[in-house]
Design a protein around this motif. Sequence first.
Motif, PDB file in Angstrom:
ATOM      1  N   SER A 140      43.805  46.389  28.476  1.00  0.00           N
ATOM      2  CA  SER A 140      44.148  47.528  29.267  1.00  0.00           C
ATOM      3  C   SER A 140      43.040  47.940  30.266  1.00  0.00           C
ATOM      4  O   SER A 140      41.774  48.351  29.669  1.00  0.00           O
ATOM      5  CB  SER A 140      44.767  48.624  28.441  1.00  0.00           C
ATOM      6  N   VAL A 141      43.238  48.343  31.467  1.00  0.00           N
ATOM      7  CA  VAL A 141      42.102  48.879  32.197  1.00  0.00           C
ATOM      8  C   VAL A 141      42.640  49.848  33.322  1.00  0.00           C
ATOM      9  O   VAL A 141      43.777  49.580  33.582  1.00  0.00           O
ATOM     10  CB  VAL A 141      41.337  47.774  33.125  1.00  0.00           C
ATOM     11  N   ASP A 142      41.886  50.713  33.496  1.00  0.00           N
ATOM     12  CA  ASP A 142      42.222  51.806  34.337  1.00  0.00           C
ATOM     13  C   ASP A 142      42.197  51.270  36.072  1.00  0.00           C
ATOM     14  O   ASP A 142      41.139  50.604  36.383  1.00  0.00           O
ATOM     15  CB  ASP A 142      41.276  52.988  34.406  1.00  0.00           C
ATOM     16  N   ASP A 180      41.318  52.350  38.558  1.00  0.00           N
ATOM     17  CA  ASP A 180      40.381  53.036  39.451  1.00  0.00           C
ATOM     18  C   ASP A 180      39.037  52.386  38.792  1.00  0.00           C
ATOM     19  O   ASP A 180      38.172  52.926  39.374  1.00  0.00           O
ATOM     20  CB  ASP A 180      40.644  54.207  39.862  1.00  0.00           C
ATOM     21  N   ASN A 181      39.080  51.811  37.832  1.00  0.00           N
ATOM     22  CA  ASN A 181      37.874  51.060  37.062  1.00  0.00           C
ATOM     23  C   ASN A 181      37.532  49.885  38.125  1.00  0.00           C
ATOM     24  O   ASN A 181      37.671  48.888  37.395  1.00  0.00           O
ATOM     25  CB  ASN A 181      38.030  50.888  35.812  1.00  0.00           C
ATOM     26  N   GLN A 182      37.096  50.034  39.216  1.00  0.00           N
ATOM     27  CA  GLN A 182      37.041  48.773  40.174  1.00  0.00           C
ATOM     28  C   GLN A 182      35.996  47.876  39.498  1.00  0.00           C
ATOM     29  O   GLN A 182      36.205  46.491  39.705  1.00  0.00           O
ATOM     30  CB  GLN A 182      36.572  49.187  41.447  1.00  0.00           C
ATOM     31  N   ARG A 183      34.890  48.324  39.071  1.00  0.00           N
ATOM     32  CA  ARG A 183      33.838  47.275  38.679  1.00  0.00           C
ATOM     33  C   ARG A 183      34.595  46.382  37.397  1.00  0.00           C
ATOM     34  O   ARG A 183      34.197  45.049  37.238  1.00  0.00           O
ATOM     35  CB  ARG A 183      32.770  48.054  37.781  1.00  0.00           C
ATOM     36  N   ALA A 184      35.106  46.958  36.292  1.00  0.00           N
ATOM     37  CA  ALA A 184      35.914  46.278  35.115  1.00  0.00           C
ATOM     38  C   ALA A 184      36.969  45.405  35.956  1.00  0.00           C
ATOM     39  O   ALA A 184      36.959  44.191  35.263  1.00  0.00           O
ATOM     40  CB  ALA A 184      36.234  47.240  34.259  1.00  0.00           C
ATOM     41  N   MET A 189      35.144  46.426  25.868  1.00  0.00           N
ATOM     42  CA  MET A 189      34.008  46.184  25.962  1.00  0.00           C
ATOM     43  C   MET A 189      33.180  47.308  26.903  1.00  0.00           C
ATOM     44  O   MET A 189      33.909  48.089  27.536  1.00  0.00           O
ATOM     45  CB  MET A 189      33.421  45.241  27.023  1.00  0.00           C
ATOM     46  N   ALA A 190      31.905  47.530  26.809  1.00  0.00           N
ATOM     47  CA  ALA A 190      30.972  48.537  27.586  1.00  0.00           C
ATOM     48  C   ALA A 190      29.536  47.967  27.458  1.00  0.00           C
ATOM     49  O   ALA A 190      29.169  47.469  26.468  1.00  0.00           O
ATOM     50  CB  ALA A 190      31.149  49.879  26.981  1.00  0.00           C
ATOM     51  N   VAL A 191      28.824  48.461  28.626  1.00  0.00           N
ATOM     52  CA  VAL A 191      27.313  48.163  28.639  1.00  0.00           C
ATOM     53  C   VAL A 191      26.651  49.531  28.781  1.00  0.00           C
ATOM     54  O   VAL A 191      27.252  50.386  29.444  1.00  0.00           O
ATOM     55  CB  VAL A 191      27.159  47.323  29.969  1.00  0.00           C
ATOM     56  N   ASP A 192      25.719  49.657  28.043  1.00  0.00           N
ATOM     57  CA  ASP A 192      24.767  51.046  28.054  1.00  0.00           C
ATOM     58  C   ASP A 192      24.588  51.389  29.895  1.00  0.00           C
ATOM     59  O   ASP A 192      24.504  50.499  30.457  1.00  0.00           O
ATOM     60  CB  ASP A 192      23.376  50.815  27.592  1.00  0.00           C
ATOM     61  N   TYR A 224      33.388  54.382  22.321  1.00  0.00           N
ATOM     62  CA  TYR A 224      33.399  55.872  23.043  1.00  0.00           C
ATOM     63  C   TYR A 224      32.947  55.424  24.633  1.00  0.00           C
ATOM     64  O   TYR A 224      33.771  56.014  25.355  1.00  0.00           O
ATOM     65  CB  TYR A 224      32.348  56.600  22.407  1.00  0.00           C
ATOM     66  N   CYS A 225      32.026  54.634  25.036  1.00  0.00           N
ATOM     67  CA  CYS A 225      31.854  54.470  26.355  1.00  0.00           C
ATOM     68  C   CYS A 225      32.856  53.792  27.087  1.00  0.00           C
ATOM     69  O   CYS A 225      32.843  53.755  28.326  1.00  0.00           O
ATOM     70  CB  CYS A 225      30.372  53.588  26.402  1.00  0.00           C
ATOM     71  N   SER A 226      33.577  52.904  26.273  1.00  0.00           N
ATOM     72  CA  SER A 226      34.655  52.122  26.930  1.00  0.00           C
ATOM     73  C   SER A 226      35.913  53.032  27.377  1.00  0.00           C
ATOM     74  O   SER A 226      36.730  52.606  28.405  1.00  0.00           O
ATOM     75  CB  SER A 226      35.068  50.884  26.408  1.00  0.00           C
ATOM     76  N   ILE A 264      25.182  41.624  32.511  1.00  0.00           N
ATOM     77  CA  ILE A 264      25.425  41.720  30.995  1.00  0.00           C
ATOM     78  C   ILE A 264      26.768  41.554  30.626  1.00  0.00           C
ATOM     79  O   ILE A 264      27.073  40.930  29.721  1.00  0.00           O
ATOM     80  CB  ILE A 264      24.458  42.907  30.613  1.00  0.00           C
ATOM     81  N   GLY A 265      27.371  42.516  31.253  1.00  0.00           N
ATOM     82  CA  GLY A 265      28.982  42.452  30.844  1.00  0.00           C
ATOM     83  C   GLY A 265      29.648  41.132  31.305  1.00  0.00           C
ATOM     84  O   GLY A 265      30.524  40.810  30.300  1.00  0.00           O
ATOM     85  N   ARG A 266      29.343  40.468  32.297  1.00  0.00           N
ATOM     86  CA  ARG A 266      29.797  39.253  32.545  1.00  0.00           C
ATOM     87  C   ARG A 266      29.395  38.196  31.584  1.00  0.00           C
ATOM     88  O   ARG A 266      30.210  37.456  31.017  1.00  0.00           O
ATOM     89  CB  ARG A 266      29.477  38.762  33.872  1.00  0.00           C
ATOM     90  N   SER A 309      22.573  52.639  31.610  1.00  0.00           N
ATOM     91  CA  SER A 309      21.386  52.200  32.344  1.00  0.00           C
ATOM     92  C   SER A 309      21.265  50.616  32.551  1.00  0.00           C
ATOM     93  O   SER A 309      20.292  50.571  33.322  1.00  0.00           O
ATOM     94  CB  SER A 309      19.949  52.856  31.548  1.00  0.00           C
ATOM     95  N   MET A 310      22.117  50.003  31.977  1.00  0.00           N
ATOM     96  CA  MET A 310      21.978  48.754  32.177  1.00  0.00           C
ATOM     97  C   MET A 310      23.149  47.836  32.805  1.00  0.00           C
ATOM     98  O   MET A 310      23.006  46.790  32.847  1.00  0.00           O
ATOM     99  CB  MET A 310      21.755  48.107  30.673  1.00  0.00           C
ATOM    100  N   ARG A 311      23.772  48.761  33.465  1.00  0.00           N
ATOM    101  CA  ARG A 311      25.263  47.959  34.185  1.00  0.00           C
ATOM    102  C   ARG A 311      24.430  47.484  35.575  1.00  0.00           C
ATOM    103  O   ARG A 311      23.523  47.769  36.075  1.00  0.00           O
ATOM    104  CB  ARG A 311      26.214  49.021  34.227  1.00  0.00           C
ATOM    105  N   GLY A 312      25.423  46.430  35.830  1.00  0.00           N
ATOM    106  CA  GLY A 312      25.225  45.691  37.313  1.00  0.00           C
ATOM    107  C   GLY A 312      23.986  44.751  37.373  1.00  0.00           C
ATOM    108  O   GLY A 312      23.442  44.183  38.306  1.00  0.00           O
ATOM    109  N   ARG A 313      23.803  44.159  36.037  1.00  0.00           N
ATOM    110  CA  ARG A 313      22.554  43.166  35.983  1.00  0.00           C
ATOM    111  C   ARG A 313      23.264  41.980  35.165  1.00  0.00           C
ATOM    112  O   ARG A 313      22.632  41.015  34.733  1.00  0.00           O
ATOM    113  CB  ARG A 313      21.611  43.751  34.832  1.00  0.00           C
TER     114      ARG A 313
END
Length: 161
Positions: A129-131, A133-137, A100-103, A25-27, A111-113, A105-109
């Motif tokens: 598949s990625v949007d 404009d989802n620059q982080r992903a 994939m998705a990270v909670d 759902y978060c992804s 964890i996703g990498r 409150s926990m992004r940018g640490r």
Amino acid sequence: MENELIITFRPWLPPDMNFLWEMLYCSIHVPEGSARPDRTILDQPKIRHYLEDFGTRSGDDAQVAVTGEGVQIGAAWCRRMSPSDPGYGFVDASIPELGMAVDASMRGRGIGRQLLLDLLDRHPTMSLSVDTDNQRAVGLYESLGFVPLAESGSSCTMIRH
Ligand SMILES: CC(C)(COP(=O)(O)OP(=O)(O)OC[C@H]1O[C@@H](n2cnc3c(N)ncnc32)[C@H](O)[C@@H]1OP(=O)(O)O)[C@@H](O)C(=O)NCCC(=O)NCCS
């Protein structure tokens, strides 16, 4: 003094299934300024097929990040899709598609990498598949060797060989 956050990474287990649905759902990418879709979006066949009966199909796999208390905070999963029921990032039936998705409150640490590095160890070739404009992903995927294969509207299919 702030307690150091201990995070460990492990392969998924059947009791993680509810959490994987939550991460699915978060992804789902929501453009800036738009409302999140209703959770019933998980019932739509084009979304549900990413996790329905997960673990029963050859190649189903996931990696989960957990805190020292055992609370799940992020996941990366992959599944081979079929030409008759392709995912948004489908390339061919032999190539697992990543999600994939990270909670929040926990992004940018990092964890996703780490989740993605762990899953790539087991599945070096994946598509997604990625949007655009989802620059982080997109930045994360490019830095780990994914390259664009095709673009359709605001979505990009990427592959890593
Ligand atoms: C995409 C996602 C899984 C990345 O997880 P994360 O734990 O935040 O990622 P990391 O902390 O490991 O950072 C990975 C890269 O993201 C980028 N990044 C991290 N924080 C960022 C920020 N605040 N702004 C922009 N880019 C950022 C960097 O390229 C970073 O690489 P680096 O390690 O060289 O700095 C996470 O942001 C997420 O769950 N997003 C919502 C769901 C989603 O979009 N899933 C993917 C669908 S295709």
